[in-house]
Design a protein around this motif. Structure first.
Motif, mmCIF file in Angstrom:
data_model
loop_
_atom_site.group_PDB
_atom_site.id
_atom_site.type_symbol
_atom_site.label_atom_id
_atom_site.label_comp_id
_atom_site.label_asym_id
_atom_site.label_seq_id
_atom_site.Cartn_x
_atom_site.Cartn_y
_atom_site.Cartn_z
ATOM 1 N N PHE A 190 0.769 -0.865 0.236
ATOM 2 C CA PHE A 190 -0.080 0.005 -0.072
ATOM 3 C C PHE A 190 0.883 1.327 -0.098
ATOM 4 N N GLU A 191 0.678 2.061 -0.907
ATOM 5 C CA GLU A 191 1.580 3.405 -1.079
ATOM 6 C C GLU A 191 1.098 4.309 0.269
ATOM 7 N N ASP A 192 -0.367 4.223 0.265
ATOM 8 C CA ASP A 192 -0.913 5.152 1.251
ATOM 9 C C ASP A 192 -1.671 4.548 2.368
ATOM 10 N N ALA A 193 -2.105 4.969 3.520
ATOM 11 C CA ALA A 193 -3.088 4.321 4.608
ATOM 12 C C ALA A 193 -4.270 4.071 3.723
ATOM 13 N N PRO A 194 -4.851 2.896 4.044
ATOM 14 C CA PRO A 194 -6.235 2.522 3.356
ATOM 15 C C PRO A 194 -7.095 3.288 3.871
ATOM 16 N N ALA A 195 -8.127 3.730 3.119
ATOM 17 C CA ALA A 195 -9.295 4.391 3.440
ATOM 18 C C ALA A 195 -10.147 3.720 4.374
ATOM 19 N N ILE A 196 -10.532 4.254 5.566
ATOM 20 C CA ILE A 196 -11.334 3.128 6.566
ATOM 21 C C ILE A 196 -12.816 3.134 6.462
ATOM 22 N N LEU A 197 -13.349 4.130 5.909
ATOM 23 C CA LEU A 197 -14.799 3.936 5.871
ATOM 24 C C LEU A 197 -15.208 2.986 4.643
ATOM 25 N N LEU A 222 0.357 -7.624 4.267
ATOM 26 C CA LEU A 222 0.068 -6.389 3.799
ATOM 27 C C LEU A 222 0.967 -5.430 4.303
ATOM 28 N N GLU A 223 1.638 -4.525 3.706
ATOM 29 C CA GLU A 223 2.593 -3.607 4.015
ATOM 30 C C GLU A 223 2.684 -2.210 3.535
ATOM 31 N N ARG A 224 3.182 -1.420 4.273
ATOM 32 C CA ARG A 224 3.482 0.127 3.764
ATOM 33 C C ARG A 224 4.782 0.333 4.368
ATOM 34 N N LEU A 244 -4.106 -1.389 7.405
ATOM 35 C CA LEU A 244 -3.819 -2.631 7.162
ATOM 36 C C LEU A 244 -4.586 -3.946 7.861
ATOM 37 N N GLN A 245 -4.620 -3.657 9.147
ATOM 38 C CA GLN A 245 -5.125 -4.695 9.910
ATOM 39 C C GLN A 245 -6.899 -4.914 9.420
ATOM 40 N N ALA A 295 11.163 7.431 10.018
ATOM 41 C CA ALA A 295 10.388 6.901 8.942
ATOM 42 C C ALA A 295 10.309 5.190 9.175
ATOM 43 N N TYR A 296 9.451 4.560 9.054
ATOM 44 C CA TYR A 296 9.259 3.117 9.395
ATOM 45 C C TYR A 296 8.330 2.510 8.423
ATOM 46 N N ASP A 297 8.667 1.217 8.323
ATOM 47 C CA ASP A 297 7.867 0.239 7.388
ATOM 48 C C ASP A 297 6.987 -0.651 8.379
ATOM 49 N N VAL A 298 5.572 -0.675 7.851
ATOM 50 C CA VAL A 298 4.829 -1.712 8.738
ATOM 51 C C VAL A 298 4.259 -2.872 7.875
ATOM 52 N N SER A 299 4.162 -3.933 8.480
ATOM 53 C CA SER A 299 3.688 -5.075 7.986
ATOM 54 C C SER A 299 2.603 -5.618 8.835
ATOM 55 N N VAL A 300 1.335 -6.619 8.053
ATOM 56 C CA VAL A 300 0.457 -7.029 8.886
ATOM 57 C C VAL A 300 0.173 -8.531 8.263
ATOM 58 N N THR A 301 0.037 -9.261 8.958
ATOM 59 C CA THR A 301 -0.280 -10.870 8.730
ATOM 60 C C THR A 301 -1.034 -11.576 9.785
ATOM 61 N N ALA A 302 -1.739 -12.632 9.375
ATOM 62 C CA ALA A 302 -2.449 -13.289 10.261
ATOM 63 C C ALA A 302 -1.950 -14.733 10.691
ATOM 64 N N SER A 303 -2.001 -15.077 11.742
ATOM 65 C CA SER A 303 -1.398 -16.493 12.082
ATOM 66 C C SER A 303 -2.298 -17.166 13.371
ATOM 67 N N ASP A 304 -1.876 -18.308 13.403
ATOM 68 C CA ASP A 304 -2.564 -19.245 14.577
ATOM 69 C C ASP A 304 -3.899 -19.187 14.860
#
Length: 296
Positions: A6-13, A45-47, A84-85, A119-128
């Motif tokens: 994702f280049e930008d934060a996803p739109a929440i609505l 999913l990552e930014r 991302l979540q 600046a930082y990178d964020v990644s999200v995944t599901a598990s368990d």
């Protein structure tokens, strides 16, 4: 493992609109809407290059009670991960529809503070995906890296009622831990959920108003669990080390408005935190939050 960038934060609505579709009669069973049970999606999913908006940080700190510093509050990276979540949870490969999921537990590990200029990178995944005596559990894991270094991690444990019945393979981190006696009193007004929603993007109807909360079975709006965790940590901010893990368990929702008590207690080199309500009609005070800070 598929990676979605994702280049930008996803739109929440739009994500909330998608989250609501599986709950609709007939529509919820259609292909492309119905979630696939049985496994977690093999996707990350990552930014990258996320920077801190200082005005947003100040608004967040004000709502949660943090002081303004040159480092981020420990719960603040959750703001960058939230979109991302949500994107992960509305995907039909995620095993449960988001509406009806309960944020049961939350663990954050801060390996070192993140400065407001980094600046930082964020990644999200599901598990368990696993059994629970009253349903099933799944973890949503978020990771923050600075120049490739893991500096922050979060595990959200989500509970889905029904369809389970087995015992958890591992004991919950705060199983049997009781909240410390409250020494401070906090009076929480009816608009707290809306103010936190404005800075977090988490506009789940259960937090917004009495009317919208009633549609989901609550007598009135409830405080966000992540607000309660942030507020508890803000209250002991000066006592926290640079590197630590903090487990939290959300035991009962805080119905707004409310008067709650906050307490702390030492447990060796660990620190226990608790938010409790008021005893009423001969019933003991309800426990809303239990948390434990452990140095790394």
């Amino acid at each position: 493992m598929t990676v979605r960038h994702f280049e930008d934060a996803p739109a929440i609505l739009p994500l909330y609109l998608r989250a609501a579709l599986p709950a609709l009669p007939v529509v919820g069973g259609l292909p492309g809407v119905r979630h696939t049970p049985g496994s977690v999606p093999e996707v990350t999913l990552e930014r990258t290059g996320v920077s801190t908006d200082l005005d947003h940080l100040a608004a967040y700190a004000d709502v949660c009670g943090f002081a303004l510093r040159d480092t981020l509050p420990v719960t603040y990276p959750h703001m960058a991960a939230f979109g991302l979540q949500m994107s992960l949870m509305v995907d039909t490969t995620f095993p449960f529809a988001p509406m009806g999921l309960v944020h049961l537990r939350n663990r954050i590990t801060q390996h070192r503070p993140i400065t407001v200029t980094e600046a930082y990178d964020v990644s999200v995944t599901a598990s368990d995906l696993r059994e629970h005596p009253k349903g099933r559990l799944v973890d949503v894991v978020s990771t923050v890296r600075v120049a490739g270094e893991v500096v922050w991690e979060e595990t959200m444990t989500l509970f889905r009622r029904g369809g389970g019945g087995g015992e958890e393979t591992q004991r919950a981190p705060l199983d049997g831990v009781e909240p410390p006696a409250g020494a401070a009193t906090w009076r929480l007004d009816a608009g707290l959920g809306r103010r936190y929603a404005a800075v977090s993007g988490d506009r789940n109807p259960i937090h917004m108003s009495k009317l919208s909360a009633k549609a989901f079975g609550f007598p009135r709006q409830i405080a966000h669990g992540m607000w309660s965790k942030a507020r508890a940590l803000a209250a002991v901010e000066n006592r926290l080390p640079d590197a630590y893990a903090v487990d939290a368990e959300f035991r009962r929702p805080i119905l707004l408005p409310a008067t709650v008590s906050f307490g702390t207690a030492a447990d060796g080199d660990r620190l226990l935190l608790g938010i409790t309500g008021r005893a009423k009609d001969g019933k003991p005070a309800p426990t809303h939050l239990v948390a434990r800070v452990e140095p790394r």
